[in-house]
Design an enzyme around this catalytic site. Structure first.
Site, PDB file in Angstrom:
ATOM      1  N   ALA A   1       0.867  -1.175   0.000  1.00 24.09           N
ATOM      2  CA  ALA A   1       0.000   0.000   0.000  1.00 24.09           C
ATOM      3  C   ALA A   1       0.907   1.229   0.000  1.00 24.09           C
ATOM      4  CB  ALA A   1      -0.884  -0.010   1.238  1.00 24.09           C
TER       5      ALA A   1
ATOM      6  N   GLY B   1       0.610  -5.002   0.920  1.00 30.02           N
ATOM      7  CA  GLY B   1      -0.574  -5.022   0.075  1.00 30.02           C
ATOM      8  C   GLY B   1      -0.325  -5.643  -1.298  1.00 30.02           C
TER       9      GLY B   1
ATOM     10  N   GLU C   1      -0.657  -9.256  -0.722  1.00 29.77           N
ATOM     11  CA  GLU C   1      -2.083  -9.503  -0.467  1.00 29.77           C
ATOM     12  C   GLU C   1      -2.892  -9.457  -1.761  1.00 29.77           C
ATOM     13  OE1 GLU C   1      -2.047  -6.406   2.588  1.00 29.77           O
ATOM     14  OE2 GLU C   1      -2.823  -7.874   4.001  1.00 29.77           O
TER      15      GLU C   1
ATOM     16  N   GLU D   1       4.648  -5.219   7.057  1.00 29.68           N
ATOM     17  CA  GLU D   1       3.917  -4.137   7.746  1.00 29.68           C
ATOM     18  C   GLU D   1       4.392  -3.925   9.173  1.00 29.68           C
ATOM     19  OE1 GLU D   1       2.506  -6.513   5.846  1.00 29.68           O
ATOM     20  OE2 GLU D   1       0.904  -5.643   4.620  1.00 29.68           O
TER      21      GLU D   1
HETATM   22  C1  HXC Z   1       5.093   4.404  -1.065  1.00 29.65           C
HETATM   23  C2  HXC Z   1       7.004   3.418  -1.874  1.00 29.65           C
HETATM   24  C3  HXC Z   1       6.636   2.172  -1.332  1.00 29.65           C
HETATM   25  C4  HXC Z   1       5.390   2.109  -0.635  1.00 29.65           C
HETATM   26  C5  HXC Z   1       8.522   1.927  -2.310  1.00 29.65           C
HETATM   27  N1  HXC Z   1       8.181   3.214  -2.483  1.00 29.65           N
HETATM   28  N2  HXC Z   1       7.595   1.270  -1.626  1.00 29.65           N
HETATM   29  N3  HXC Z   1       6.235   4.512  -1.746  1.00 29.65           N
HETATM   30  N4  HXC Z   1       4.664   3.228  -0.532  1.00 29.65           N
HETATM   31  N5  HXC Z   1       4.943   0.960  -0.112  1.00 29.65           N
HETATM   32  C6  HXC Z   1       8.945   4.275  -3.165  1.00 29.65           C
HETATM   33  C7  HXC Z   1      10.130   4.731  -2.352  1.00 29.65           C
HETATM   34  O1  HXC Z   1       9.730   5.647  -1.384  1.00 29.65           O
HETATM   35  C8  HXC Z   1      10.989   5.348  -3.422  1.00 29.65           C
HETATM   36  O2  HXC Z   1      10.487   6.613  -3.744  1.00 29.65           O
HETATM   37  C9  HXC Z   1      10.739   4.455  -4.633  1.00 29.65           C
HETATM   38  O3  HXC Z   1       9.492   3.779  -4.365  1.00 29.65           O
HETATM   39  C10 HXC Z   1      11.799   3.407  -4.804  1.00 29.65           C
HETATM   40  O4  HXC Z   1      11.941   2.676  -3.612  1.00 29.65           O
HETATM   41  P1  HXC Z   1      13.347   2.447  -2.882  1.00 29.65           P
HETATM   42  O5  HXC Z   1      13.078   2.165  -1.464  1.00 29.65           O
HETATM   43  O6  HXC Z   1      14.287   3.556  -3.188  1.00 29.65           O
HETATM   44  O7  HXC Z   1      13.870   1.141  -3.639  1.00 29.65           O
HETATM   45  P2  HXC Z   1      14.808  -0.015  -3.063  1.00 29.65           P
HETATM   46  O8  HXC Z   1      15.952   0.592  -2.314  1.00 29.65           O
HETATM   47  O9  HXC Z   1      15.084  -0.897  -4.229  1.00 29.65           O
HETATM   48  O10 HXC Z   1      13.930  -0.823  -1.986  1.00 29.65           O
HETATM   49  C11 HXC Z   1      12.810  -1.543  -2.389  1.00 29.65           C
HETATM   50  C12 HXC Z   1      11.951  -1.947  -1.183  1.00 29.65           C
HETATM   51  C13 HXC Z   1      11.579  -0.703  -0.348  1.00 29.65           C
HETATM   52  C14 HXC Z   1      12.697  -2.949  -0.309  1.00 29.65           C
HETATM   53  C15 HXC Z   1      10.692  -2.630  -1.752  1.00 29.65           C
HETATM   54  O11 HXC Z   1      11.062   0.301  -1.239  1.00 29.65           O
HETATM   55  C16 HXC Z   1      10.574  -0.941   0.703  1.00 29.65           C
HETATM   56  O12 HXC Z   1      10.857  -1.497   1.761  1.00 29.65           O
HETATM   57  N6  HXC Z   1       9.335  -0.503   0.456  1.00 29.65           N
HETATM   58  C17 HXC Z   1       8.247  -0.562   1.453  1.00 29.65           C
HETATM   59  C18 HXC Z   1       7.730  -1.968   1.588  1.00 29.65           C
HETATM   60  C19 HXC Z   1       6.630  -2.040   2.618  1.00 29.65           C
HETATM   61  O13 HXC Z   1       6.820  -1.725   3.800  1.00 29.65           O
HETATM   62  N7  HXC Z   1       5.458  -2.443   2.190  1.00 29.65           N
HETATM   63  C20 HXC Z   1       4.284  -2.580   3.049  1.00 29.65           C
HETATM   64  C21 HXC Z   1       3.527  -1.289   3.044  1.00 29.65           C
HETATM   65  S1  HXC Z   1       2.217  -1.341   4.213  1.00 29.65           S
HETATM   66  P3  HXC Z   1      11.441   7.931  -3.735  1.00 29.65           P
HETATM   67  O14 HXC Z   1      10.473   9.021  -4.028  1.00 29.65           O
HETATM   68  O15 HXC Z   1      12.086   7.974  -2.397  1.00 29.65           O
HETATM   69  O16 HXC Z   1      12.407   7.643  -4.845  1.00 29.65           O
HETATM   70  C22 HXC Z   1       1.004  -2.195   3.453  1.00 29.65           C
HETATM   71  C23 HXC Z   1      -0.259  -2.316   4.252  1.00 29.65           C
HETATM   72  C24 HXC Z   1      -1.262  -3.115   3.481  1.00 29.65           C
HETATM   73  O17 HXC Z   1       1.106  -2.664   2.379  1.00 29.65           O
HETATM   74  C25 HXC Z   1      -2.562  -3.019   4.172  1.00 29.65           C
HETATM   75  C26 HXC Z   1      -3.688  -2.941   3.210  1.00 29.65           C
HETATM   76  C27 HXC Z   1      -3.850  -1.606   2.577  1.00 29.65           C
END
Ligand code: HXC
Length: 257
Positions: free
Chosen positions: A65, A108, A111, A131
């Site tokens: 998400a 997400g 999911e 998460e």
């Molecule tokens: C918003 C995101 C994002 C996310 C990545 N980006 N994931 N933006 N929401 N979930 C953005 C980063 O901010 C960054 O933007 C760009 O995408 C590239 O990501 P990087 O982190 O620079 O890439 P990398 O170093 O290759 O790392 C990849 C990654 C990391 C390991 C996937 O991005 C990461 O950990 N992402 C979050 C994963 C996460 O926590 N997902 C769960 C979310 S909560 P900028 O602008 O900085 O370049 C969820 C709840 C679900 O899903 C519940 C139901 C709705």
């Protein structure tokens, strides 16, 4: 297509939805979810489509998400708007849906893949429910669908540590149906989609319904449900065509009737 965050195509009888927010690793924001909703509704209504494939990019199916969009929500914002409620369209779709996953399928994203009927993974796929690392828990079915798919031990491991799991491990534990080389992912998923889409659509939809019933009910009820659906298919022309074609040693020509 006229969408901002997805690309939509049809390949024969297979509908393809490509998540396309490369700047955010396909993070699922409200616009993207509503566009997926809309594209899926179009495919569901289109008699020319028998199966749908959902995919992302080489780098990410979806990294979760959209954290930037969520981070300032209050409890009331989240609860009253029920923003995750919108996601259910994918889980409730009646036509078969295949997720084709390369790169990150996190939170997400994982999911969303699990809402599809089965997952074809590239060898580069990474699944996870991270998460917990940002102070929350899975909210779009992750604790439920992952546990049903891979069992309590693995689900607890992933949900509590937030670690990622590669394609091999995901296949071994039953999350993923098949692994293919990353370069062939979309082609292989379209091929699988085409194989499903040539079947009698009512039969394919009932097959999906019956398998899904296994997650909702007891064995006795599920078997009874399956048998009713099975018998009901004898009311279709496609059952007559399919069985006649077998006896006559030819390919069936299903009419989806
Ligand atoms: C918003 C995101 C994002 C996310 C990545 N980006 N994931 N933006 N929401 N979930 C953005 C980063 O901010 C960054 O933007 C760009 O995408 C590239 O990501 P990087 O982190 O620079 O890439 P990398 O170093 O290759 O790392 C990849 C990654 C990391 C390991 C996937 O991005 C990461 O950990 N992402 C979050 C994963 C996460 O926590 N997902 C769960 C979310 S909560 P900028 O602008 O900085 O370049 C969820 C709840 C679900 O899903 C519940 C139901 C709705």
């Amino acid at each position: 297509s006229s969408y901002e965050t997805i690309d939509v195509e049809t390949h024969g009888r297979v509908g393809l939805i490509r998540l396309n927010r490369p700047q955010a690793l396909n993070a699922l924001n409200a616009l993207l979810i509503s566009e997926v909703d809309c594209a899926l509704a179009g495919f569901e209504a289109d008699d020319g489509v028998g199966c749908v494939v959902v995919t992302g990019s080489e780098k990410a199916f979806a990294a979760g998400a959209d954290i930037k969009e969520m981070k300032d929500k209050s409890f009331a914002d989240a609860y009253l708007s029920d923003f995750i409620g919108r996601w259910d369209t994918v889980a409730r779709a009646r036509k078969p849906i295949i997720a084709a996953v390369a790169g990150f399928a996190l939170g997400g994203g994982c999911e969303l893949a699990m809402m599809c009927d089965f997952i074809i993974a590239a060898d580069t796929a990474q699944f996870g429910q991270p998460e917990i690392k940002i102070g929350v828990i899975p909210g779009a079915g992750g604790t439920q669908r992952l546990t049903r798919a891979i069992g309590k031990a693995k689900a607890m491991d992933l949900v509590l540590t937030g670690r990622m799991m590669g394609a091999e491990e995901a296949e071994r534990c039953g999350l993923v149906a098949r692994i293919v080389p990353a370069a062939d992912l979309v082609a292989e998923a379209l091929k699988a989609g085409a194989a499903v889409a040539v079947m009698s659509l009512p039969a394919a939809m009932m097959a999906k319904e019956a398998v899904n019933a296994a997650f909702e009910t007891t064995l006795t009820e599920g078997v009874r449900y399956e048998r009713r659906l099975f018998y009901s298919l004898f009311a279709t022309q496609d059952q007559k065509e399919g069985m006649a074609a077998f006896v006559e040693k030819r390919k069936p020509a299903f009419q989806n009737r």
